[in-house]
Design a protein around this motif. Structure first.
Motif, PDB file in Angstrom:
ATOM      1  N   UNK A 434       0.832  -1.204   0.000  1.00 47.78           N
ATOM      2  CA  UNK A 434       0.000   0.000   0.000  1.00 47.78           C
ATOM      3  C   UNK A 434       0.862   1.248   0.000  1.00 47.78           C
ATOM      4  N   UNK A 435       0.203   2.405  -0.138  1.00 39.92           N
ATOM      5  CA  UNK A 435       0.898   3.701  -0.102  1.00 39.92           C
ATOM      6  C   UNK A 435       0.402   4.521   1.072  1.00 39.92           C
ATOM      7  N   UNK A 436       1.227   5.486   1.455  1.00 38.65           N
ATOM      8  CA  UNK A 436       0.919   6.354   2.581  1.00 38.65           C
ATOM      9  C   UNK A 436       1.557   7.707   2.301  1.00 38.65           C
ATOM     10  N   UNK A 437       0.924   8.786   2.714  1.00 37.73           N
ATOM     11  CA  UNK A 437       1.483  10.123   2.519  1.00 37.73           C
ATOM     12  C   UNK A 437       2.318  10.533   3.730  1.00 37.73           C
ATOM     13  N   UNK A 438       3.642  10.354   3.634  1.00 34.53           N
ATOM     14  CA  UNK A 438       4.569  10.836   4.658  1.00 34.53           C
ATOM     15  C   UNK A 438       5.800  11.397   3.962  1.00 34.53           C
ATOM     16  N   UNK A 439       6.595  12.186   4.694  1.00 36.35           N
ATOM     17  CA  UNK A 439       7.762  12.820   4.087  1.00 36.35           C
ATOM     18  C   UNK A 439       8.916  11.852   3.863  1.00 36.35           C
ATOM     19  N   UNK A 440       9.063  10.877   4.775  1.00 30.88           N
ATOM     20  CA  UNK A 440      10.145   9.906   4.626  1.00 30.88           C
ATOM     21  C   UNK A 440       9.657   8.549   5.103  1.00 30.88           C
ATOM     22  N   UNK A 441      10.505   7.538   5.002  1.00 30.35           N
ATOM     23  CA  UNK A 441      10.070   6.181   5.354  1.00 30.35           C
ATOM     24  C   UNK A 441       9.881   5.983   6.864  1.00 30.35           C
ATOM     25  N   UNK A 442      10.757   6.493   7.748  1.00 33.48           N
ATOM     26  CA  UNK A 442      10.477   6.336   9.178  1.00 33.48           C
ATOM     27  C   UNK A 442       9.174   7.016   9.603  1.00 33.48           C
ATOM     28  N   UNK A 443       8.767   8.071   8.879  1.00 31.88           N
ATOM     29  CA  UNK A 443       7.546   8.797   9.218  1.00 31.88           C
ATOM     30  C   UNK A 443       6.277   7.986   9.032  1.00 31.88           C
ATOM     31  N   UNK A 444       6.364   6.840   8.331  1.00 28.18           N
ATOM     32  CA  UNK A 444       5.177   6.002   8.132  1.00 28.18           C
ATOM     33  C   UNK A 444       4.708   5.394   9.455  1.00 28.18           C
ATOM     34  N   UNK A 447       2.755   7.853  11.559  1.00 23.41           N
ATOM     35  CA  UNK A 447       1.526   8.146  10.809  1.00 23.41           C
ATOM     36  C   UNK A 447       0.471   7.075  11.088  1.00 23.41           C
ATOM     37  N   UNK A 448       0.858   5.818  11.141  1.00 30.01           N
ATOM     38  CA  UNK A 448      -0.075   4.737  11.440  1.00 30.01           C
ATOM     39  C   UNK A 448      -0.560   4.810  12.887  1.00 30.01           C
ATOM     40  N   UNK A 449       0.344   5.154  13.816  1.00 33.15           N
ATOM     41  CA  UNK A 449      -0.074   5.273  15.215  1.00 33.15           C
ATOM     42  C   UNK A 449      -1.006   6.463  15.403  1.00 33.15           C
TER      43      UNK A 449
END
Length: 582
Positions: A434-444, A447-449
């Motif tokens: 899936x995709x998610x709107x965040x600035x970088x990979x650790x930010x995912x 974002x989920x929490x």
């Protein structure tokens, strides 16, 4: 003659030296010597030559020589570059820097501007008096290029004309260049009304579609204005103005597109969506159209879905070899959640499609849920989200889990319900992409929490996150070197040799004066290791997650971007525009 403080163009000084150093053979004799024309043809052309008429243009008018074949000979005679004039070469805003009366009287046309250097097409490019007049009128240095008189005259009429002349700009368009595909509506022209029933409107819409494909556009914007409409193309992620049709044409253009897309042409107050299938230059193209009412009239945006111009081969996306190897291991796991993050237009969907193309087989049941389905893939079951039919991501996912899937692709995780189902599916034996709107990979992870997913579930389900950006490639035709301002190097925290030269594009007709042509991806891959799982489970701050990732060999978007700059693939300005430097 003094040139208002500007130095004489190098091409002119070179031409003067050539003319003083040796006598070049006359044009006619040279064309005969090289077998381009015969002596009889030359004599026939000379008989038709009247006062002030140039031999080269007579040869073109008689069909004895193509303009593209003549120009190199003339350019060599003058000692300047030449240009085969066409619509796409002219920046409409730059062209008007030269007043119309001056353009017509001097037979000149401004093409594009780079800093304070104005490239001007001229019928007599060594005429210093004309160059002096243009420099005085514009306050810019002039770089003359040769073009034929009739080409300049024709384009002046288009650029400075009273609005956009449909017939003139579409006159050289092949009749079968654009065809409405079988999936589109059989057009009933009477339903368009009197304004859009005329062939010029059809030609204009066809011209816009044709040029968008030939200029590699991803989107077309058609906007109403107070004085005129504006048509802009998004190429390599950036918008640029193409033409300005008369404002009277705007309603008819929108109506034409609505009919092609099976939309309600009588509805002007509500947004609408539709699809158009066309064949352009013998290539099948899907167009996704959206209309939006504005105070000046409806705006239409068309997303161009050209399968032939998109690669869905993961190896061709430009992911660095080390990251590619790690990613290959992650996506071949039997279960888990793999996320692709980045802003809109960063190529997330292309990356997911490429992963699916790599994983698909007759032994694997792959189901996607998308909003909307952009490209149709073989051996894949694709589900279209429809809010009108109450088919949401969450509802589609619940149904998909009863379809015995091996791999599930979710177009985007937007809410807690979708996120919870995706995580649960990953924990129960499915590979979920899936995709998610965040600035970088650790930010995912935060974002989920923030959505409400329990940290221990994220720790158990997540296997990896790749963040990406698309940056424009430097045009290979006008690539040049320069020394950047130290503040720019400070902005990217550059630690390499600060005395080295960097690359950038100076702008040319090949890249429409942008300095860029094509795009290249920047990627950062976060592998969820045992240490990261422990940190995620206890809801550690994002900085702690980043430090642990870096200690495990994680390379940031900024580091990857700087590496591309050092390789000469993109520019410092471009990575500052798209990359993340923290």
């Amino acid at each position: 003659m003094t040139h208002t403080g500007f130095s004489m163009p190098l091409s002119l000084s070179r031409a003067r030296k050539d003319s003083q150093g040796k006598n070049k053979p006359r044009l006619g004799e040279r064309l005969i010597a090289e077998g381009v024309i015969t002596r009889d043809q030359l004599e026939g052309a000379l008989k038709q030559q009247s006062t002030g008429q140039k031999l080269g243009e007579i040869l073109v008018d008689l069909g004895l020589l193509a303009e593209s074949d003549l120009l190199p000979y003339l350019a060599d005679q003058f000692g300047v570059p030449h240009v085969l004039l066409r619509e796409g070469l002219v920046d409409p805003l730059v062209a008007t820097l030269i007043p119309r009366h001056l353009a017509e009287s001097c037979e000149v046309l401004a093409l594009f501007k780079v800093h304070d250097l104005l490239t001007v097409a001229m019928a007599e490019p060594t005429n210093l008096a004309t160059i002096d007049r243009v420099e005085r009128a514009t306050g810019l240095r002039v770089r003359p290029v040769l073009a034929l008189h009739h080409s300049i005259e024709e384009l002046i009429a288009r650029v400075y004309g009273d609005g956009f002349q449909v017939d003139s700009i579409t006159a050289d368009m092949e009749q079968d260049a654009v065809a409405v595909g079988d999936e589109a509506v059989q057009i009933d022209f009477e339903s368009l009304g009197a304004d859009s029933d005329s062939s010029p409107i059809i030609n204009l819409v066809n011209y816009i579609l044709l040029q968008s494909i030939r200029q590699r556009a991803s989107d077309i914007h058609i906007e109403a204005g107070t004085q005129h409409s504006t048509v802009r193309f998004r190429v390599d992620g950036m918008l640029r103005e193409i033409i300005r049709p008369k404002k009277e044409y705007h309603p008819a253009m929108i109506s034409r597109l609505k009919v092609m897309a099976k939309m309600d042409i009588a509805e002007h107050r509500l947004p609408q969506d539709g699809r158009i299938h066309v064949v352009i230059d013998q290539r099948p193209i899907d167009l996704r159209i959206s209309t939006l009412p504005t105070v000046l009239g409806e705006k239409a945006v068309l997303r161009i879905l050209d399968r032939s111009s998109v690669t869905f081969r993961l190896a061709d996306l430009g992911i660095p070899e080390r990251q590619m190897k790690a990613m290959d291991e992650l996506i071949h796991r039997p279960n888990g959640l793999f996320l692709v993050t980045g802003p809109t237009g960063s190529g997330k969907t292309t990356t997911l499609y490429s992963v699916i193309e790599l994983l698909k087989s007759v032994e694997t049941n792959i189901i996607t849920v998308e909003d909307p389905v952009e490209y149709r893939l073989d051996l894949i079951n694709q589900v279209h989200v429809s809010h009108a039919a109450q088919m949401t991501f969450a509802r589609a996912l619940r149904a998909i889990l009863r379809q015995d899937p091996d791999i599930i692709m979710i177009g985007e995780i937007r809410d807690l319900e979708t996120a919870e189902i995706a995580v649960q599916a990953a924990l129960t034996g499915h590979l979920v992409l899936s995709t998610l709107h965040t600035n970088d990979s650790p930010g995912a992870i935060p974002r989920l929490t923030d959505m409400g997913v329990a940290p221990f579930k994220i720790a158990a389900a997540l296997v990896g996150v790749i963040a990406q950006r698309l940056t424009r490639r430097i045009c290979q035709h006008c690539k040049t070197t320069y020394y950047p301002n130290p503040t720019v190097l400070d902005a990217i925290r550059y630690t390499g040799d600060r005395n080295r030269q960097f690359m950038r594009g100076s702008g040319c007709d090949k890249c429409y004066d942008t300095g860029y042509k094509g795009r290249v991806g920047i990627y950062e891959l976060l592998e969820v290791t045992r240490e990261l799982r422990d940190l995620i489970a206890r809801n550690a701050p994002i900085e702690e997650l980043r430090k642990a990732a870096v200690a495990n060999g994680f390379r940031t978007l900024g580091e990857q971007a700087v590496e591309l700059v050092e390789q000469g693939a993109t520019s410092l300005d471009e990575i500052l525009r798209v990359a993340v430097f923290e």
